[in-house]
Design a protein around this motif. Sequence first.
Motif, PDB file in Angstrom:
ATOM      1  N   PHE A  61       0.787  -1.098   0.144  1.00 29.71           N
ATOM      2  CA  PHE A  61       0.212   0.114   0.074  1.00 29.71           C
ATOM      3  C   PHE A  61       0.906   1.145   0.019  1.00 29.71           C
ATOM      4  CE2 PHE A  61      -2.989  -3.042   1.622  1.00 29.71           C
ATOM      5  CZ  PHE A  61      -4.320  -2.612   1.039  1.00 29.71           C
ATOM      6  N   CYS A  62       0.382   2.246  -0.686  1.00 29.50           N
ATOM      7  CA  CYS A  62       1.451   3.494  -0.821  1.00 29.50           C
ATOM      8  C   CYS A  62       0.477   4.670  -0.950  1.00 29.50           C
ATOM      9  CB  CYS A  62       2.423   3.325  -1.926  1.00 29.50           C
ATOM     10  SG  CYS A  62       3.568   4.822  -1.543  1.00 29.50           S
ATOM     11  N   LYS A  63       0.897   5.741  -0.038  1.00 32.26           N
ATOM     12  CA  LYS A  63      -0.069   7.068  -0.184  1.00 32.26           C
ATOM     13  C   LYS A  63       0.551   7.865  -1.285  1.00 32.26           C
ATOM     14  CE  LYS A  63       1.823   9.465   3.706  1.00 32.26           C
ATOM     15  NZ  LYS A  63       3.146   8.989   4.040  1.00 32.26           N
ATOM     16  N   ASN A  64       1.860   7.587  -1.729  1.00 29.60           N
ATOM     17  CA  ASN A  64       2.173   8.448  -2.767  1.00 29.60           C
ATOM     18  C   ASN A  64       1.974   7.996  -4.114  1.00 29.60           C
ATOM     19  OD1 ASN A  64       3.445  10.003  -0.975  1.00 29.60           O
ATOM     20  ND2 ASN A  64       5.270   8.800  -0.859  1.00 29.60           N
ATOM     21  N   ASP A  65       2.382   8.735  -5.164  1.00 23.97           N
ATOM     22  CA  ASP A  65       2.146   8.608  -6.430  1.00 23.97           C
ATOM     23  C   ASP A  65       3.371   8.803  -7.419  1.00 23.97           C
ATOM     24  OD1 ASP A  65       0.152   7.258  -8.141  1.00 23.97           O
ATOM     25  OD2 ASP A  65      -1.295   9.096  -7.971  1.00 23.97           O
ATOM     26  N   CYS A  66       4.524   8.038  -7.091  1.00 22.09           N
ATOM     27  CA  CYS A  66       5.606   8.376  -7.798  1.00 22.09           C
ATOM     28  C   CYS A  66       5.252   7.679  -9.170  1.00 22.09           C
ATOM     29  CB  CYS A  66       6.764   7.698  -7.206  1.00 22.09           C
ATOM     30  SG  CYS A  66       7.213   8.171  -5.300  1.00 22.09           S
ATOM     31  N   TYR A  67       5.485   8.660 -10.283  1.00 22.71           N
ATOM     32  CA  TYR A  67       4.933   8.165 -11.730  1.00 22.71           C
ATOM     33  C   TYR A  67       5.664   6.687 -12.244  1.00 22.71           C
ATOM     34  CZ  TYR A  67       3.458  12.951 -11.707  1.00 22.71           C
ATOM     35  OH  TYR A  67       2.619  14.338 -11.299  1.00 22.71           O
ATOM     36  N   TYR A  68       6.886   6.609 -11.726  1.00 23.92           N
ATOM     37  CA  TYR A  68       7.599   5.546 -12.230  1.00 23.92           C
ATOM     38  C   TYR A  68       7.041   4.037 -11.568  1.00 23.92           C
ATOM     39  CZ  TYR A  68      10.032   7.283  -8.330  1.00 23.92           C
ATOM     40  OH  TYR A  68      10.563   7.801  -7.245  1.00 23.92           O
ATOM     41  N   CYS A  69       6.355   4.130 -10.401  1.00 20.51           N
ATOM     42  CA  CYS A  69       6.268   2.880  -9.665  1.00 20.51           C
ATOM     43  C   CYS A  69       5.082   2.028  -9.653  1.00 20.51           C
ATOM     44  CB  CYS A  69       6.555   3.484  -8.172  1.00 20.51           C
ATOM     45  SG  CYS A  69       6.489   2.245  -6.894  1.00 20.51           S
ATOM     46  N   GLY A  70       5.384   0.838  -9.883  1.00 13.91           N
ATOM     47  CA  GLY A  70       4.226   0.160  -9.893  1.00 13.91           C
ATOM     48  C   GLY A  70       3.133  -0.044  -8.742  1.00 13.91           C
ATOM     49  N   ILE A  71       3.668   0.359  -7.577  1.00 15.32           N
ATOM     50  CA  ILE A  71       2.624   0.180  -6.267  1.00 15.32           C
ATOM     51  C   ILE A  71       2.128   1.575  -6.088  1.00 15.32           C
ATOM     52  CG2 ILE A  71       3.754  -1.985  -5.804  1.00 15.32           C
ATOM     53  CD1 ILE A  71       5.083  -0.399  -3.442  1.00 15.32           C
ATOM     54  N   SER A  72       2.513   2.475  -6.830  1.00 13.60           N
ATOM     55  CA  SER A  72       1.945   4.176  -6.596  1.00 13.60           C
ATOM     56  C   SER A  72       0.531   3.903  -6.292  1.00 13.60           C
ATOM     57  CB  SER A  72       2.192   4.928  -7.492  1.00 13.60           C
ATOM     58  OG  SER A  72       1.907   4.287  -8.920  1.00 13.60           O
ATOM     59  N   LYS A  73      -0.132   4.841  -5.684  1.00  9.33           N
ATOM     60  CA  LYS A  73      -1.547   4.799  -5.221  1.00  9.33           C
ATOM     61  C   LYS A  73      -2.614   4.594  -6.401  1.00  9.33           C
ATOM     62  CE  LYS A  73      -2.844   9.439  -4.263  1.00  9.33           C
ATOM     63  NZ  LYS A  73      -2.823  10.507  -3.365  1.00  9.33           N
ATOM     64  N   GLY A 107       8.620  -1.125   2.229  1.00 10.85           N
ATOM     65  CA  GLY A 107       7.253  -0.987   1.732  1.00 10.85           C
ATOM     66  C   GLY A 107       6.792   0.254   1.140  1.00 10.85           C
ATOM     67  N   GLY A 108       5.596   0.332   0.566  1.00  7.34           N
ATOM     68  CA  GLY A 108       5.060   1.642   0.306  1.00  7.34           C
ATOM     69  C   GLY A 108       4.897   2.535   1.491  1.00  7.34           C
ATOM     70  N   ASP A 109       4.826   3.721   1.149  1.00 15.97           N
ATOM     71  CA  ASP A 109       4.485   4.716   2.315  1.00 15.97           C
ATOM     72  C   ASP A 109       3.108   4.567   2.932  1.00 15.97           C
ATOM     73  OD1 ASP A 109       6.863   5.524   1.362  1.00 15.97           O
ATOM     74  OD2 ASP A 109       6.582   7.719   1.766  1.00 15.97           O
ATOM     75  N   ASP A 110       3.032   3.764   3.622  1.00 13.52           N
ATOM     76  CA  ASP A 110       1.577   2.969   4.052  1.00 13.52           C
ATOM     77  C   ASP A 110       0.890   3.602   5.628  1.00 13.52           C
ATOM     78  OD1 ASP A 110      -0.613   1.589   4.666  1.00 13.52           O
ATOM     79  OD2 ASP A 110       0.263  -0.487   4.442  1.00 13.52           O
TER      80      ASP A 110
HETATM   81 FE1  FES Z   1       5.189   4.431  -2.924  1.00 16.64          FE
HETATM   82 FE2  FES Z   1       6.471   3.366  -5.027  1.00 16.64          FE
HETATM   83  S1  FES Z   1       4.795   5.381  -5.029  1.00 16.64           S
HETATM   84  S2  FES Z   1       6.175   2.960  -2.900  1.00 16.64           S
END
Ligand code: FES
Length: 345
Positions: A61-73, A107-110
Amino acid sequence: MKELIDKLYETQVLERKELVHLLNNFSADISDYLFEKSRLVAKNNFGNSIYTRGLIEFTNFCKNDCYYCGISKSNKNADRYRLSMEEILSCCETGYELGFRTFVLQGGDDGYYSVDKVVEIIKKIKSAYPDCAITLSIGEHSYESYKKFYEAGADRYLLRHETATDVHYKKLHPAELSLANRKQCLYNLKEIGFQVGTGFMIGSPFQTVENLADDLLFIKEFKPHMIGIGPFIPHKDTRFFNEKQGSLELTLLLIGILRLMHPKVLIPATTALGTIDPKGREKGILAGANVVMPNLSPVNVRNKYSLYDNKICTGEEAAECRFCLQNRMQKIGYELVIDRGDYKE
Ligand code: FES
Ligand code: SAM
């Protein structure tokens, strides 16, 4: 070009324009020349020992939305999971038996894991395995939260700066995330007493050679204890799905350069490097890396921690991963050691 490498070997520094020149004009010959030196520096500091870290990916789970990341929110296709305390401890138990003396909790920023919950996890692991180091890789938190993690017993923290150029950072992240805060977090972690790791992706969208030179210069100034770099690899459910992956040759070159700039720093041969080339991790070690991070996460969640496409080691049990890497390292003349693998001056 060889003169630049000699200068780096002798003085551990290059000017920005020299770094740009090297990154723009390197060839296979130059890389080989560099790797002979970077490998020697790694051997002088670590012998043929390779430190291991057992990676526990405890939430996607992640509250962020880094554009490159597959687990972004905003990735609605991600199948989200969290490991329970029992599952985390069971990963540590397996890991301890396999010889791991560092556990990396990533982990994601959960937000589900409040400061108190993280503190509880750290304390439980530390009381069960007092001879092990705990590395956290759970993103940006306040100074006070980091201090609580440290006081609970966490030893190290991984937080890649991702790119040291503000304009580039903004092209990879939504407006609520900033390079300034990321850097502040890194300085806070260091001040508190953590062994700190930073790093960046190679070949992330919009990246220029000048950006990479600035990454190297930021790292020189920050003086981390660990440096994690790996190629950017696209994930099918992100806006960068169609972008090119980072280059193997450039990633290896940067490992070599970083080893010459920071002889004693801990550098992993990353999973992403192993994903873009079947011998990527071996090549990383031969370019000057000295750490590997096999996966200890339960097999049923492995493919859910999908940061990028085609990630390796998603089907193997922890023991298989450990033995596979042991064999790979032995074949190139190195040994996995049972050791916390702390940074040493
Ligand atoms: Fe949160 Fe990648 S966007 S871990
Ligand atoms: N949430 C924590 C954080 O932000 O630091 C830790 C988890 S985050 C997924 C760990 C690292 O994965 C990031 O620092 C980033 O460099 C890397 N990463 C994310 N997406 C990637 C991609 N598509 N290709 C390669 N590396 C990626």
